[in-house]
Design a protein around this motif. Sequence first.
Motif, PDB file in Angstrom:
ATOM      1  N   GLU A 154       7.938  -0.377  -2.893  1.00 11.13           N
ATOM      2  CA  GLU A 154       8.070  -1.587  -3.714  1.00 11.13           C
ATOM      3  C   GLU A 154       8.620  -2.749  -2.894  1.00 11.13           C
ATOM      4  O   GLU A 154       8.176  -3.897  -3.043  1.00 11.13           O
ATOM      5  CB  GLU A 154       8.966  -1.313  -4.921  1.00 11.13           C
ATOM      6  N   ALA A 155       9.569  -2.478  -2.032  1.00  6.60           N
ATOM      7  CA  ALA A 155      10.107  -3.526  -1.155  1.00  6.60           C
ATOM      8  C   ALA A 155       9.019  -4.039  -0.214  1.00  6.60           C
ATOM      9  O   ALA A 155       8.933  -5.238   0.046  1.00  6.60           O
ATOM     10  CB  ALA A 155      11.305  -2.999  -0.379  1.00  6.60           C
ATOM     11  N   MET A 156       8.190  -3.152   0.277  1.00  8.26           N
ATOM     12  CA  MET A 156       7.090  -3.566   1.161  1.00  8.26           C
ATOM     13  C   MET A 156       6.073  -4.403   0.407  1.00  8.26           C
ATOM     14  O   MET A 156       5.518  -5.363   0.973  1.00  8.26           O
ATOM     15  CB  MET A 156       6.439  -2.335   1.792  1.00  8.26           C
ATOM     16  N   LEU A 157       5.838  -4.092  -0.854  1.00  9.51           N
ATOM     17  CA  LEU A 157       4.933  -4.917  -1.665  1.00  9.51           C
ATOM     18  C   LEU A 157       5.514  -6.320  -1.841  1.00  9.51           C
ATOM     19  O   LEU A 157       4.760  -7.314  -1.843  1.00  9.51           O
ATOM     20  CB  LEU A 157       4.678  -4.261  -3.013  1.00  9.51           C
ATOM     21  N   GLU A 158       6.829  -6.418  -1.967  1.00  9.09           N
ATOM     22  CA  GLU A 158       7.480  -7.740  -2.044  1.00  9.09           C
ATOM     23  C   GLU A 158       7.323  -8.488  -0.713  1.00  9.09           C
ATOM     24  O   GLU A 158       7.101  -9.702  -0.698  1.00  9.09           O
ATOM     25  CB  GLU A 158       8.950  -7.602  -2.426  1.00  9.09           C
ATOM     26  N   ILE A 159       7.438  -7.760   0.386  1.00  9.87           N
ATOM     27  CA  ILE A 159       7.228  -8.380   1.709  1.00  9.87           C
ATOM     28  C   ILE A 159       5.809  -8.902   1.829  1.00  9.87           C
ATOM     29  O   ILE A 159       5.583  -9.998   2.366  1.00  9.87           O
ATOM     30  CB  ILE A 159       7.546  -7.361   2.835  1.00  9.87           C
TER      31      ILE A 159
END
Length: 187
Positions: A177-182
Amino acid sequence: MILFVNVCVRENSRTLKLAEYLLKRFDDEIIRLDLEHEDLKPLNRKLLAERDRLISEKEFSSELFRYAKQFAKADTVVIAAPYWDLSFPALLKIYMEQLCVLGVTFQYSDDGRPIGLCKADRMFYVTTAGGEIPENNFGFDYIKLAAKGFFGISEVTNIKAEKLDIYGMDTDEILKEAMLEIDKIKI
């Protein structure tokens, strides 16, 4: 030029994993500074006196100013620092002491306000935590205040993944999920 300041010391660091994911999005040259391998020392009376003397003489060729000059020249700064003890590792604070150099990274206006001298207009602060990061994130808040208030960096983005060590949480999903935000960040 992207300056990547790595404060991650653990093998298989989740913070580093997120930071590396962010760095893959850039096409620019990346200068990597692993603080664990730098000979950083907190300012003591002797170092501070020497630094103050050199600043008063506007003599910035000393190794004491290496980090500040490097930081001031960066187009973008990425800092990867795990969330430790309500903030970040002490190495980052020592590094920040090296950056706050009058005449290199900031100067004062006639009315005493700091004016940033850094080239960068963007900074990314990447962090992860085993638990929850409170709304008052002293680590990010400190970095953001220094970036905007001293260095003149107008855009400071916090990228975080939290609750990674809480029983029952899906660590891989949280990182994804953090990578999707990135992925949503305009580079």
